[in-house]
Design a protein around this motif. Structure first.
Motif, PDB file in Angstrom:
ATOM      1  N   ARG A 161       0.816  -1.214   0.000  1.00 33.19           N
ATOM      2  CA  ARG A 161       0.000   0.000   0.000  1.00 33.19           C
ATOM      3  C   ARG A 161       0.852   1.267   0.000  1.00 33.19           C
ATOM      4  NH1 ARG A 161      -3.699  -2.369   4.850  1.00 33.19           N
ATOM      5  NH2 ARG A 161      -5.297  -3.404   3.601  1.00 33.19           N
ATOM      6  N   GLU A 162       1.870   1.283   0.843  1.00 30.56           N
ATOM      7  CA  GLU A 162       2.676   2.495   0.968  1.00 30.56           C
ATOM      8  C   GLU A 162       4.146   2.118   0.897  1.00 30.56           C
ATOM      9  OE1 GLU A 162       1.599   5.312   4.144  1.00 30.56           O
ATOM     10  OE2 GLU A 162      -0.060   3.975   4.590  1.00 30.56           O
ATOM     11  N   TYR A 273       5.093  -1.033   3.081  1.00 32.45           N
ATOM     12  CA  TYR A 273       4.010  -1.395   3.987  1.00 32.45           C
ATOM     13  C   TYR A 273       2.896  -2.076   3.202  1.00 32.45           C
ATOM     14  CZ  TYR A 273       6.462   1.611   7.240  1.00 32.45           C
ATOM     15  OH  TYR A 273       7.421   2.158   8.048  1.00 32.45           O
ATOM     16  N   SER A 278       5.445  -5.695   6.679  1.00 31.01           N
ATOM     17  CA  SER A 278       6.260  -4.617   6.137  1.00 31.01           C
ATOM     18  C   SER A 278       7.718  -5.059   6.029  1.00 31.01           C
ATOM     19  CB  SER A 278       6.161  -3.365   7.025  1.00 31.01           C
ATOM     20  OG  SER A 278       6.629  -3.628   8.327  1.00 31.01           O
ATOM     21  N   ASP A 292       8.639  -7.575   9.015  1.00 29.19           N
ATOM     22  CA  ASP A 292       7.663  -7.502  10.092  1.00 29.19           C
ATOM     23  C   ASP A 292       6.347  -8.084   9.592  1.00 29.19           C
ATOM     24  OD1 ASP A 292       5.925  -6.861  12.135  1.00 29.19           O
ATOM     25  OD2 ASP A 292       6.880  -4.934  12.518  1.00 29.19           O
ATOM     26  N   GLY A 294       4.178  -9.242  12.099  1.00 28.26           N
ATOM     27  CA  GLY A 294       3.393  -9.389  13.313  1.00 28.26           C
ATOM     28  C   GLY A 294       3.914  -8.485  14.386  1.00 28.26           C
TER      29      GLY A 294
ATOM     30  N   ALA B 173      -4.425  -1.430   9.661  1.00 26.81           N
ATOM     31  CA  ALA B 173      -3.809  -2.179   8.561  1.00 26.81           C
ATOM     32  C   ALA B 173      -4.628  -3.414   8.197  1.00 26.81           C
ATOM     33  CB  ALA B 173      -2.374  -2.579   8.944  1.00 26.81           C
ATOM     34  N   MET B 260      -2.027   2.631   8.459  1.00 23.67           N
ATOM     35  CA  MET B 260      -1.957   1.364   7.720  1.00 23.67           C
ATOM     36  C   MET B 260      -0.525   0.841   7.642  1.00 23.67           C
ATOM     37  SD  MET B 260      -5.130   1.615   6.771  1.00 23.67           S
ATOM     38  CE  MET B 260      -5.476   0.507   5.399  1.00 23.67           C
ATOM     39  N   ALA B 261       0.379   1.435   8.410  1.00 27.69           N
ATOM     40  CA  ALA B 261       1.801   1.098   8.259  1.00 27.69           C
ATOM     41  C   ALA B 261       2.147  -0.079   9.168  1.00 27.69           C
ATOM     42  CB  ALA B 261       2.664   2.313   8.568  1.00 27.69           C
ATOM     43  N   PHE B 262       1.950  -1.239   8.643  1.00 25.08           N
ATOM     44  CA  PHE B 262       2.113  -2.485   9.390  1.00 25.08           C
ATOM     45  C   PHE B 262       3.416  -2.481  10.195  1.00 25.08           C
ATOM     46  CE2 PHE B 262       2.279  -6.813  10.462  1.00 25.08           C
ATOM     47  CZ  PHE B 262       0.993  -7.294  10.357  1.00 25.08           C
ATOM     48  N   GLY B 263       3.275  -2.682  11.494  1.00 21.26           N
ATOM     49  CA  GLY B 263       4.461  -2.821  12.345  1.00 21.26           C
ATOM     50  C   GLY B 263       4.855  -1.549  13.061  1.00 21.26           C
ATOM     51  N   ARG B 264       4.302  -0.424  12.636  1.00 17.04           N
ATOM     52  CA  ARG B 264       4.581   0.827  13.345  1.00 17.04           C
ATOM     53  C   ARG B 264       3.450   1.041  14.343  1.00 17.04           C
ATOM     54  NH1 ARG B 264       8.326  -0.062  10.468  1.00 17.04           N
ATOM     55  NH2 ARG B 264       8.891  -0.874  12.486  1.00 17.04           N
ATOM     56  N   LYS B 265       3.798   1.181  15.610  1.00 18.96           N
ATOM     57  CA  LYS B 265       2.778   1.327  16.645  1.00 18.96           C
ATOM     58  C   LYS B 265       2.519   2.789  16.962  1.00 18.96           C
ATOM     59  CE  LYS B 265       2.374  -3.008  16.798  1.00 18.96           C
ATOM     60  NZ  LYS B 265       1.229  -3.562  16.028  1.00 18.96           N
TER      61      LYS B 265
ATOM     62  N   GLY C 317       1.821   1.276  21.761  1.00 15.57           N
ATOM     63  CA  GLY C 317       2.854   2.173  21.264  1.00 15.57           C
ATOM     64  C   GLY C 317       3.181   3.326  22.178  1.00 15.57           C
TER      65      GLY C 317
END
Lengths: 374, 374, 374, 374
Positions: A161-162, A273, A278, A292, A294, B173, B260-265, C317
């Protein structure tokens, strides 16, 4: 035991930075990739006889030549590797293809889209005659990036997506750094956009297997004049460039390239991402890929035998460097020649990159909305 | 010894996430910042009597109230802290100022520029009467970011040229994450742009002391429908947003915000590149600032007594967390009240952020240049 | 609605660094752990009436007292929390237990093994009467370390074989740093061994659920004299200490503690290597745990609701700091009091740590093999 | 132009892992270090004619030989490079020195101290005749480690007090990994102690310019039997080793080496703490050195032209890999031959390392103090 096959004769045109890197690749390719066709390092080409002679001695070439055209006439040369500045790519590559030589061209393919289009035609025509061609986007051979590509292709991170992409260096951050030909439009074509932006755009296409569908760009020149031989001289190319790109698969990529990013030496950084995970990469840590899918992010040290290209090199944990990518690139090109298959990245790939860079330049002239501060 | 001063009576409106964080700040501010005016935690306000009662007991408030208007009538309340959802900020803050209460409003100041403009007028008028107001951009109180601001102001990294800013989270995400009011335009105003983008724009202004002079934006909604109570429901806000911003000092800032940035909290990441150095920050490592003014980058663990705010807390090396920023924010507000000086970020700062976000939305509708793949 | 339960009255003895940290815990425990028995912050104890009065006002205590014995006579005090220097722990804790108070003692339990043994007896006797006791090894409440403990217990990393542990600070690295009581044996008992080594030994036992079976130690004093009030004064404790420890489960642990490790501020670093995986932790990045059970290492940001203690705090986070561990420690102690179960770490745990530290000191006097350089 | 000098004829004995790495070095040394004496890659030696023939073809050697003694008789061989398993080093190196050949021996110098002592005598005698010898501790040629050495020598970190050193791999972490000759004492001499411990001890001496003055060691075998060809077979060497070492300059070094450290692939990690600063290195990030002389730690990307060896290679930011160290090692050896100076690390260095490893083994049998858990 059958007689050893006749080696492919190689000529490299150019002997500075890229000529040194490509010479290293040709010198080592058989030691690490013994199954590719053997090569003979025949000729190193350069305009200055003394300097090319010294370089050929140092890098291990049999002969030298000052006129690349004479190389094309030789029957013992099957491969021409073009490592000159970009504005000479077109003429040499075109003539070499027409002479029936396999051609490897350092990136970018050429300095203009029209030249790139003509080279694509010539490459297609040559390909029909069994003559191969390739563009030297060497970062496609970084094991961690090939691993990233395979993860995307396998759907490990879902739909992309990004993408956040940057290639940041700082060798022009000092505004007293002197003028060079690289900062003159008539010689360099563009600034950091063509130099580093071309790598990034190629990697976006490589990693996603998508094309670019729309572009919005911006360019900046932070240091308008620099010390020249005869006083201050105007910089006529970009110091930094930005682009937002739409990919045919639906992803949006933000790109930033700069030679002014203080503290970044060779900072090619990529974050992808997707809907399920990601990936993160930094060329300054070439042997690592962050994956990543999970909780947290896994730092994969890409030095295991099952990782791309690694079985050619050293045991687990023994890191590779920047130059190994060129050796692998040479192996891939030789493999394509040996099997008669078209290698990638092709001249078509080189053209596609050029088209995107052109669109960045065009859209950079658009008006942005100005706002008045409260 | 003189008699203890009469404490300032505080009322907090709202008792969910932000109400909990602000309550924590009021409960602890005197223990770490003993020189600010003392406070009495008088009233916690919420619409549901039972729930606000439970929250008040837990968080340590003297009383509760279900109608915020009644709080404004009380003489023992001098400070009103607005922690409601954004669409209620305007009405409460305006009334509180008119009632002569010092007002702290959680970010964003309001959901529209017109409301923000009206609040700025009211704040200016109140200020003339000694009534103070502030917007709760709490990240200005992260010690590492205040340190970064001071380094920029002192010229340590020279003229700022490029800023790379991102605020990335991943709680949306998963495309099966359920519909919420935050994804409906009529309730939320905007998506991630207002939620996280407002923090980023405020920090750009804070760190550089510049305003935004031009804007080019883009928005995307990657998951157009989500599971609702009655079947699939349309998402009417942005999942991700990008902007390129020009700053009045000449810098160019690229901004990317996403849920939507998988893995970024809670990945608020800032890179500032100047003519003499660079600064890097990541909120997931809140106690660290990378400072590069030469060869490599220095990881400063911002826990020394001479670092901003640190003498109020613990010995060297004892890291702070996210919530400490709210305690410091409360201290700064109380200090301003006590000294009669206008605190920052002001409502004007809140308005300036809102104007930029509006411009991002407007320019996002522009046509980008489409290119046909080769 | 039933009447609110009578709160447990708390007295804290000591009001400097640890007194501040524990006061913060008592002030906030109910706000984050609403299900534990309520507390009243009754008395802060200190020898100097003026100073303890100021501290009590700042930290939010109802009353002050200059003689801890008087606190033990009060019926409205149920919990005594001992935050004095180590040589006073024994007398206060013993008297408090005998007076029927629940007792929390900051680590180390005491300055000698014989005192620790007597306290263990008193605690066992008190426990039979429903009176609880605990040692304040607060790092057991770091979410990432509790997560590590649970992973080890679940067998996620298999059998633990090797542990690399270090606790490194640098506040004595400068050899002109002045003399303090902490560097005199008669007052401090030992140097960095007792101060930081006690934390490490406790964590080894906590993380593995094993005891220590054998010990080999070494001590060093790199700066033998330091500037005192009356000229150079001799340092009579260790600046750095090393130990190799055997664990009952078969693992070998190497331990290094130092106050001379230039650049380390609060560098408690733990690496556990098992037959199926490994865990890595650094207190300077308190919210992270590295978990490796295969290819690479996963950086777990320990801020998810399902992580230990995290549901008491903030959304995903939002990082915690050092002081949160004390609040959780207070909650655990109150929970134990409320349910009548024995809390951990117990005084027995405190004694076990002291026995190991004593063995390190004894074996440090052994002869090492000297070798003559070639 | 003067005639090209006669190249030095090189023979490498051994063609597996180390033979491949050394062949790569001889093939490339002149391309990057053009000022060293030229070499001819004459002979690759191996016992199996077919296999050595294939290797010689791949790695680029002119001829092959199955008996290393015949190589010593040839007048066109001036350099013998011993890459065999360790138990053959002694015989080959001794004979080669006596035959007047310059000798490079892969580490460790030999499998016993007595052999090492005899080789030192032979080397001293040969040196007097202008014949050079060196041990292949290649990590001395890692640019970041040479930079570290120079920083220590210049006093940048003051007096070195503590060194934390570990070399951790995990290829034996799986207890079902099969038996190999490396795990039999009669063939391998020792386990990880000799294999990885020798590198660490050499680097301690290299980085500090000190000798080792005292030793306290410990060994462990965590997996006592492994699957062999005929069922379970006993492991007779160490899986992991620890040592505390005193250095003649007063520093204390803790050393841990292991093949059981799950997740570490080639984890050579060094931390040097001095009175004015500290240095940190990790071989998995070979191009980086952390330098701390104040607030935080600077990550130096050791790829600048002024960094050690870097001007031989690529522009700033272009990272090197593991194999480049061997090329530089060959250059250093050739330079010494060309100038008639004794190269380092010398056979004396190799002996000093062996003496320390022996002392580790001896002291590992000592009694540790056992303690009974409370």
């Amino acid at each position: 035991m059958s007689p050893a096959p006749t080696p492919l004769g190689v000529a490299v045109v150019g002997h500075s930075f890229m000529g040194k890197a490509h010479s290293n690749a040709w010198r080592n390719v058989s030691a690490f990739y013994p199954d590719v066709p053997p090569v003979a390092r025949r000729v190193l080409v350069g305009r200055d006889a003394a300097r090319v002679g010294e370089a050929a001695h140092q890098f291990g070439w049999e002969e030298t030549e000052t006129d690349w055209r004479r190389v094309l006439e030789r029957d013992d040369i099957q491969v021409v590797d073009v490592c000159t500045p970009g504005h000479l790519h077109y003429e040499i590559a075109l003539a070499a293809l027409e002479a029936g030589k396999h051609v490897l061209v350092e990136k970018p393919l050429s300095n203009s889209t029209s030249e790139a289009e003509r080279l694509v035609e010539a490459a297609a025509s040559a390909r029909a005659r069994g003559v191969q061609s390739m563009v030297g986007f060497n970062y496609r051979r970084v094991p961690a990036l090939e691993l990233a590509r395979s993860f995307v292709a396998e759907g490990r991170i879902g739909a992309v997506r990004e993408i956040r992409a940057a290639y940041l260096q700082d060798w022009l951050a000092d505004d007293q750094a002197p003028m060079t030909w690289r900062l003159r439009r008539e010689q360099a074509g563009s600034g950091v956009l063509g130099d580093l932006g071309s790598h990034v755009v190629d990697l976006l296409r490589f990693l996603t297997a998508d094309d670019i569908s729309w572009v919005e760009g911006h360019l900046a020149t932070f240091v308008p004049t620099r010390p020249g031989a005869d006083g201050p001289e105007q910089v006529t190319v970009d110091d930094a460039a930005w682009a937002l790109l739409g990919l045919t698969g639906g992803a949006v990529a933000s790109v930033e390239v700069s030679r002014m990013a203080f503290g970044r030496k060779n900072g090619l950084r990529l974050e992808l991402y997707g809907s399920r995970g990601s990936l993160t990469f930094d060329l300054e840590r070439l042997n690592e890929l962050w994956v990543d899918t999970g909780d947290g992010g896994t730092r994969v040290l890409v030095t295991e035998p099952h990782h791309p290209y690694l079985d050619a090199w050293w045991p687990p944990g023994h890191v590779l460097g920047w130059d190994h990518t060129f050796t692998t690139q040479a192996a891939e090109f030789l493999h394509a020649i040996g099997t008669g298959t078209a290698p990638t990245p092709s001249f078509e790939d080189g053209l596609a990159v050029q088209q995107v860079l052109d669109a960045v330049e065009r859209t950079a002239a658009d008006r942005h909305e100005t706002i008045s501060a409260s």
